[in-house]
Design a protein around this motif. Sequence first.
Motif, PDB file in Angstrom:
ATOM      1  N   ILE A   2     -34.681 -16.762  55.169  1.00 46.91           N
ATOM      2  CA  ILE A   2     -34.490 -15.516  55.490  1.00 46.91           C
ATOM      3  C   ILE A   2     -33.118 -15.687  56.421  1.00 46.91           C
ATOM      4  N   MET A   3     -32.225 -14.725  56.386  1.00 44.37           N
ATOM      5  CA  MET A   3     -31.112 -14.729  57.246  1.00 44.37           C
ATOM      6  C   MET A   3     -31.223 -13.209  57.763  1.00 44.37           C
ATOM      7  N   ALA A   4     -31.252 -13.233  59.189  1.00 44.84           N
ATOM      8  CA  ALA A   4     -31.541 -12.227  59.812  1.00 44.84           C
ATOM      9  C   ALA A   4     -30.722 -11.865  61.191  1.00 44.84           C
ATOM     10  N   GLY A   5     -30.588 -10.582  61.601  1.00 46.73           N
ATOM     11  CA  GLY A   5     -29.840 -10.538  62.750  1.00 46.73           C
ATOM     12  C   GLY A   5     -30.349  -9.191  63.694  1.00 46.73           C
ATOM     13  N   GLY A   6     -30.021  -9.037  64.751  1.00 47.89           N
ATOM     14  CA  GLY A   6     -30.128  -7.767  65.545  1.00 47.89           C
ATOM     15  C   GLY A   6     -31.278  -7.989  66.525  1.00 47.89           C
TER      16      GLY A   6
ATOM     17  N   THR B  36     -26.562  -6.112  50.242  1.00 44.31           N
ATOM     18  CA  THR B  36     -27.171  -7.506  50.885  1.00 44.31           C
ATOM     19  C   THR B  36     -28.273  -7.371  51.676  1.00 44.31           C
ATOM     20  N   PHE B  37     -28.506  -6.238  52.355  1.00 40.44           N
ATOM     21  CA  PHE B  37     -29.604  -5.980  53.166  1.00 40.44           C
ATOM     22  C   PHE B  37     -30.828  -4.960  52.932  1.00 40.44           C
ATOM     23  N   GLY B  38     -30.048  -4.186  52.079  1.00 35.51           N
ATOM     24  CA  GLY B  38     -30.901  -3.071  51.539  1.00 35.51           C
ATOM     25  C   GLY B  38     -30.781  -1.680  52.831  1.00 35.51           C
ATOM     26  N   GLY B  39     -31.018  -2.034  53.822  1.00 33.79           N
ATOM     27  CA  GLY B  39     -30.905  -1.023  55.078  1.00 33.79           C
ATOM     28  C   GLY B  39     -31.447  -1.789  56.234  1.00 33.79           C
ATOM     29  N   LEU B  40     -31.915  -1.009  57.102  1.00 30.14           N
ATOM     30  CA  LEU B  40     -32.395  -1.604  58.397  1.00 30.14           C
ATOM     31  C   LEU B  40     -33.674  -2.016  57.977  1.00 30.14           C
ATOM     32  N   TYR B  41     -34.275  -3.003  58.838  1.00 35.37           N
ATOM     33  CA  TYR B  41     -35.356  -3.755  58.741  1.00 35.37           C
ATOM     34  C   TYR B  41     -36.815  -2.685  58.983  1.00 35.37           C
TER      35      TYR B  41
ATOM     36  N   GLU C 282     -20.992 -10.155  56.488  1.00 31.18           N
ATOM     37  CA  GLU C 282     -21.399  -8.815  56.249  1.00 31.18           C
ATOM     38  C   GLU C 282     -22.347  -8.391  57.410  1.00 31.18           C
ATOM     39  N   MET C 283     -22.974  -8.994  58.043  1.00 28.79           N
ATOM     40  CA  MET C 283     -23.725  -8.445  59.217  1.00 28.79           C
ATOM     41  C   MET C 283     -23.127  -8.438  60.623  1.00 28.79           C
ATOM     42  N   LEU C 284     -21.938  -8.969  60.479  1.00 31.40           N
ATOM     43  CA  LEU C 284     -21.279  -9.025  61.948  1.00 31.40           C
ATOM     44  C   LEU C 284     -20.868  -7.427  62.524  1.00 31.40           C
ATOM     45  N   PRO C 285     -20.397  -6.750  61.527  1.00 34.06           N
ATOM     46  CA  PRO C 285     -20.113  -5.341  62.305  1.00 34.06           C
ATOM     47  C   PRO C 285     -21.307  -4.606  62.891  1.00 34.06           C
ATOM     48  N   PHE C 286     -22.427  -4.847  62.332  1.00 37.22           N
ATOM     49  CA  PHE C 286     -23.754  -4.199  62.837  1.00 37.22           C
ATOM     50  C   PHE C 286     -24.382  -4.666  64.065  1.00 37.22           C
ATOM     51  N   ARG C 287     -24.251  -6.458  63.996  1.00 31.00           N
ATOM     52  CA  ARG C 287     -24.434  -6.890  65.529  1.00 31.00           C
ATOM     53  C   ARG C 287     -23.385  -6.629  66.494  1.00 31.00           C
ATOM     54  N   ARG C 288     -22.380  -6.595  66.258  1.00 29.94           N
ATOM     55  CA  ARG C 288     -21.380  -6.175  67.147  1.00 29.94           C
ATOM     56  C   ARG C 288     -21.592  -4.882  67.563  1.00 29.94           C
ATOM     57  N   TYR C 289     -22.133  -3.876  66.865  1.00 29.22           N
ATOM     58  CA  TYR C 289     -22.287  -2.391  67.462  1.00 29.22           C
ATOM     59  C   TYR C 289     -23.310  -2.618  68.162  1.00 29.22           C
ATOM     60  N   LEU C 290     -24.519  -3.176  68.006  1.00 27.88           N
ATOM     61  CA  LEU C 290     -25.635  -3.529  68.649  1.00 27.88           C
ATOM     62  C   LEU C 290     -25.179  -4.036  70.158  1.00 27.88           C
TER      63      LEU C 290
ATOM     64  N   ARG D 118     -35.520   6.974  65.810  1.00 30.49           N
ATOM     65  CA  ARG D 118     -36.939   6.551  65.826  1.00 30.49           C
ATOM     66  C   ARG D 118     -37.458   5.133  65.711  1.00 30.49           C
ATOM     67  N   ASN D 119     -36.150   4.309  65.214  1.00 35.18           N
ATOM     68  CA  ASN D 119     -36.734   3.001  65.041  1.00 35.18           C
ATOM     69  C   ASN D 119     -36.932   2.384  66.241  1.00 35.18           C
ATOM     70  N   LYS D 120     -38.011   1.181  66.336  1.00 30.80           N
ATOM     71  CA  LYS D 120     -38.047   0.388  67.529  1.00 30.80           C
ATOM     72  C   LYS D 120     -37.544  -1.013  67.317  1.00 30.80           C
ATOM     73  N   THR D 121     -37.230  -1.079  66.164  1.00 29.85           N
ATOM     74  CA  THR D 121     -36.436  -2.394  65.632  1.00 29.85           C
ATOM     75  C   THR D 121     -35.251  -2.091  64.917  1.00 29.85           C
ATOM     76  N   PHE D 122     -34.194  -2.560  65.525  1.00 26.97           N
ATOM     77  CA  PHE D 122     -32.717  -2.530  65.057  1.00 26.97           C
ATOM     78  C   PHE D 122     -32.265  -4.042  64.647  1.00 26.97           C
ATOM     79  N   ALA D 123     -32.675  -3.934  63.166  1.00 31.55           N
ATOM     80  CA  ALA D 123     -32.405  -5.483  62.658  1.00 31.55           C
ATOM     81  C   ALA D 123     -32.131  -5.344  60.990  1.00 31.55           C
ATOM     82  N   VAL D 124     -31.493  -6.396  60.509  1.00 32.89           N
ATOM     83  CA  VAL D 124     -31.603  -6.454  59.153  1.00 32.89           C
ATOM     84  C   VAL D 124     -31.933  -7.877  58.574  1.00 32.89           C
ATOM     85  N   ALA D 125     -32.362  -7.952  57.276  1.00 29.86           N
ATOM     86  CA  ALA D 125     -32.956  -9.453  56.931  1.00 29.86           C
ATOM     87  C   ALA D 125     -32.269  -9.483  55.642  1.00 29.86           C
ATOM     88  N   HIS D 126     -32.074 -10.806  55.102  1.00 28.60           N
ATOM     89  CA  HIS D 126     -31.582 -10.996  53.614  1.00 28.60           C
ATOM     90  C   HIS D 126     -32.718 -12.090  53.414  1.00 28.60           C
TER      91      HIS D 126
END
Length: 218
Positions: free
Chosen positions: A106-110, A145-150, A203-211, A173-181
């Motif tokens: 797994i590669m994940a982040g958030g 890459t991720f399908g969407g949010l975890y 690919e994950m970088l913009p998402f992680r930077r936003y958070l 409504r999410n309690k988790t803000f992460a993605v996984a490949h």
Amino acid sequence: MDFKNLVEFLKALNTNNSKEWMDANRKWYKEVRDDFIKWLDHMNLSLAEIDAEYFDTPGKKGINRINNNLMFHPNKPVYKDHFGAGLDKRPLTGDFYIEIGIERCIMAGGFWRPDAATLKSIRDAIDYDGENLKKIVEKKSFKNTFGGLYEDVKLVKAPKGFPNDHKYIDFLRNKTFAVAHEFATNEVFRGDFEEKIINVYKEMLPFRRYLNKAVTVV
């Protein structure tokens, strides 16, 4: 990195998951762990070359314990069936997680179920600038890459302070803000494995930077 040796160790450990076996094979464990740490050091440098904001995270700082926390999860085996580590571990932000396991990697982040204050900061950012997050997660390459949010626990209704008809209610409504490949373990034996990690990281970088911006901006 001798990933075949790492996977063989994990298979043997999974079959003999006990402190007695680990004690008898401590030399093998240390050999694999040290090799994994050296590989993490290498990836630490590689990721720093492609990300100007990367936070230096040596292997010894990034690697996770192989022991399960039996205090909170008494029914779990003594040891995990994988080696895991977090890189780009800037304090109070979401890191980039890598897990090498027996059957999957797994590669994940958030942020996985963050504390109330962090969660509120993320939701406030979405309330203010949810369109930017929507653009990130709806990008074709991101979806591929991720399908969407975890998918994790979600609130039935809007969180306190937000209307149920909020434009970005599906995010809020999410309690988790992460993605996984996820990918098969045999992929780690291929010559393009490190390139794959770098591509997922990018690919994950913009998402992680936003958070990360959401939880660090005062």
